[in-house]
Motif scaffolding. Structure first.
Motif, PDB file in Angstrom:
ATOM      1  N   GLU A  45       3.629   0.915   2.882  1.00 27.68           N
ATOM      2  CA  GLU A  45       3.292   0.047   4.011  1.00 27.68           C
ATOM      3  C   GLU A  45       3.481  -1.417   3.637  1.00 27.68           C
ATOM      4  O   GLU A  45       3.106  -1.844   2.547  1.00 27.68           O
ATOM      5  CB  GLU A  45       1.832   0.239   4.429  1.00 27.68           C
ATOM      6  N   PHE A  77       4.863  10.423   0.395  1.00 27.33           N
ATOM      7  CA  PHE A  77       4.151   9.159   0.258  1.00 27.33           C
ATOM      8  C   PHE A  77       4.845   8.118   1.131  1.00 27.33           C
ATOM      9  O   PHE A  77       6.073   8.072   1.199  1.00 27.33           O
ATOM     10  CB  PHE A  77       4.131   8.685  -1.198  1.00 27.33           C
ATOM     11  N   ARG A  91       0.845  -1.190   0.000  1.00 30.15           N
ATOM     12  CA  ARG A  91       0.000   0.000   0.000  1.00 30.15           C
ATOM     13  C   ARG A  91       0.879   1.238   0.000  1.00 30.15           C
ATOM     14  O   ARG A  91       1.807   1.331   0.812  1.00 30.15           O
ATOM     15  CB  ARG A  91      -0.908  -0.015   1.231  1.00 30.15           C
ATOM     16  N   THR A 111       0.455  11.093   6.977  1.00 24.83           N
ATOM     17  CA  THR A 111      -0.387  11.829   7.918  1.00 24.83           C
ATOM     18  C   THR A 111       0.515  12.241   9.083  1.00 24.83           C
ATOM     19  O   THR A 111       1.638  11.738   9.216  1.00 24.83           O
ATOM     20  CB  THR A 111      -1.534  10.950   8.455  1.00 24.83           C
ATOM     21  N   ALA A 122       3.502   6.836  -7.487  1.00 25.30           N
ATOM     22  CA  ALA A 122       2.594   7.737  -6.769  1.00 25.30           C
ATOM     23  C   ALA A 122       3.057   9.181  -6.898  1.00 25.30           C
ATOM     24  O   ALA A 122       2.251  10.088  -7.128  1.00 25.30           O
ATOM     25  CB  ALA A 122       2.496   7.333  -5.296  1.00 25.30           C
ATOM     26  N   ARG A 163       0.484   5.411   0.275  1.00 24.56           N
ATOM     27  CA  ARG A 163      -0.494   6.432   0.651  1.00 24.56           C
ATOM     28  C   ARG A 163       0.220   7.715   1.042  1.00 24.56           C
ATOM     29  O   ARG A 163       1.416   7.720   1.334  1.00 24.56           O
ATOM     30  CB  ARG A 163      -1.341   5.932   1.814  1.00 24.56           C
ATOM     31  N   GLN A 164      -0.530   8.813   1.044  1.00 24.47           N
ATOM     32  CA  GLN A 164       0.034  10.069   1.526  1.00 24.47           C
ATOM     33  C   GLN A 164       0.230   9.988   3.033  1.00 24.47           C
ATOM     34  O   GLN A 164      -0.549   9.349   3.734  1.00 24.47           O
ATOM     35  CB  GLN A 164      -0.885  11.241   1.182  1.00 24.47           C
TER      36      GLN A 164
END
Length: 145
Positions: free
Chosen positions: A49, A46, A2, A7, A99, A4-5
């Motif tokens: 994971e 990015f 995975r 956080t 990404a 992802r941006q």
């Protein structure tokens, strides 16, 4: 896998991986740079994971006025790219670049640039395998006055 941006909850892992990528940098300097980078409106981080949800890589992408060898200005720029050693060459790095490239296309950039230290052959090979072209080599000098 995975991608992802990041956080705010990723701060500790982003710092851990930044320390691994830049082992000669002081922690305070890395944190200062991370804070500055994360507050810019033209950047994104990015996170990759593992299947268990733990972080194993990051890529920082932002904007620079130019990139060596690029025809357009400004350009998207890979500022940092790291994958934990135990999962290298398994697609995480390339997925994070994809990404970053998608983010750049969506932001209207026509080109994306990156760099690597002259002796970082692993990074050179990873860039080439990901479709990047080497455009220049530079040796930089300094003199303390």
């Amino acid at each position: 896998m995975r991608i992802r941006q990041s956080t705010p909850n990723d701060w500790g892992e982003w710092l851990r991986m930044s320390e691994a990528l830049f082992p000669d940098e002081r922690r305070a300097d890395l944190e200062r740079g991370m804070r500055e980078f994360s507050t810019r409106p033209d950047t994104v981080v990015f996170i990759a994971e593992r299947p268990d949800g733990n972080s194993c890589g990051f890529v920082e992408v932002g904007t620079r006025p130019y990139g060596d060898g690029c025809d357009s200005s400004p350009v998207a720029y890979i500022e940092a790219w790291y994958v934990d050693p135990d999962v290298r060459r398994s697609g995480y790095g390339r997925a994070m670049l994809a990404a970053a490239e998608s983010w750049a296309r969506n932001a209207g950039y026509r080109e994306i640039a990156s760099d690597a230290l002259l002796d970082n052959v692993v990074s050179h090979q990873a860039h080439l395998r990901s479709g990047y072209q080497e455009v220049d080599r530079v040796v930089q000098y300094r003199k303390v006055l």
